[in-house]
Motif scaffolding. Structure first.
Motif, PDB file in Angstrom:
ATOM      1  N   ASP A 156      92.586   9.979  -2.722  1.00 51.62           N
ATOM      2  CA  ASP A 156      92.803  11.154  -3.571  1.00 51.62           C
ATOM      3  C   ASP A 156      91.552  12.029  -3.535  1.00 51.62           C
ATOM      4  O   ASP A 156      90.665  11.815  -2.722  1.00 51.62           O
ATOM      5  CB  ASP A 156      93.190  10.753  -4.995  1.00 51.62           C
ATOM      6  CG  ASP A 156      92.136   9.918  -5.705  1.00 51.62           C
ATOM      7  OD1 ASP A 156      90.964   9.855  -5.233  1.00 51.62           O
ATOM      8  OD2 ASP A 156      92.451   9.316  -6.746  1.00 51.62           O
ATOM      9  N   ALA A 196     103.521  11.648   0.287  1.00 49.41           N
ATOM     10  CA  ALA A 196     102.608  12.729  -0.086  1.00 49.41           C
ATOM     11  C   ALA A 196     102.609  13.853   0.951  1.00 49.41           C
ATOM     12  O   ALA A 196     102.375  15.008   0.608  1.00 49.41           O
ATOM     13  CB  ALA A 196     101.191  12.189  -0.269  1.00 49.41           C
ATOM     14  N   ASP A 207      97.535  11.486  -2.880  1.00 56.47           N
ATOM     15  CA  ASP A 207      98.061  12.796  -3.248  1.00 56.47           C
ATOM     16  C   ASP A 207      97.856  13.709  -2.045  1.00 56.47           C
ATOM     17  O   ASP A 207      97.756  13.236  -0.910  1.00 56.47           O
ATOM     18  CB  ASP A 207      97.408  13.322  -4.534  1.00 56.47           C
ATOM     19  CG  ASP A 207      95.894  13.416  -4.440  1.00 56.47           C
ATOM     20  OD1 ASP A 207      95.353  13.400  -3.312  1.00 56.47           O
ATOM     21  OD2 ASP A 207      95.248  13.513  -5.492  1.00 56.47           O
ATOM     22  N   GLU A 208      97.765  14.989  -2.271  1.00 53.12           N
ATOM     23  CA  GLU A 208      97.596  15.934  -1.172  1.00 53.12           C
ATOM     24  C   GLU A 208      96.306  15.711  -0.395  1.00 53.12           C
ATOM     25  O   GLU A 208      96.113  16.280   0.684  1.00 53.12           O
ATOM     26  CB  GLU A 208      97.651  17.375  -1.693  1.00 53.12           C
ATOM     27  CG  GLU A 208      99.013  17.785  -2.217  1.00 53.12           C
ATOM     28  CD  GLU A 208      99.281  17.285  -3.634  1.00 53.12           C
ATOM     29  OE1 GLU A 208      98.325  16.917  -4.355  1.00 53.12           O
ATOM     30  OE2 GLU A 208     100.454  17.230  -4.010  1.00 53.12           O
TER      31      GLU A 208
END
Length: 99
Positions: free
Chosen positions: A25, A94, A62-63
């Protein structure tokens, strides 16, 4: 709500690439990007044709996963090396296209 840092372990696989275990993350992507950058400075990276970015044991992300892949792809382009990404289910989720 927890404010603890997300754990991730990043490993250099001699002559092959970089592996990540745990959570990828915003709090861990800079370390991964630095490790990938440093990989190309290693003696065993000379003559490398394919860099493997093994994210198969990433449990949450996540991204940041997309940012890490983009960073690795740019470095591979600079060094004329192909990039192979091995994603976990969490990474695939993701990185999925969004409507």
């Amino acid at each position: 709500m927890s404010t603890a840092m997300s754990p991730a372990q990043i490993f250099v696989n001699e002559g092959a690439g970089v592996s990540v275990t745990g959570t990828l993350d915003a709090s861990t992507v800079a370390s991964l990007n630095r490790t990938v950058s440093d990989f190309f400075e290693l003696e065993q990276a000379a003559g490398l044709e394919v860099l493997t970015l093994d994210l198969s044991t990433v449990t949450m992300c996540d991204e940041a996963a997309l940012a890490a892949v983009r960073h690795a792809r740019a470095l591979c382009t600079d060094h004329a090396v192909a990039l192979r990404v091995i994603p976990s289910a969490a990474v695939r989720y993701a990185m999925r296209p969004r409507d």
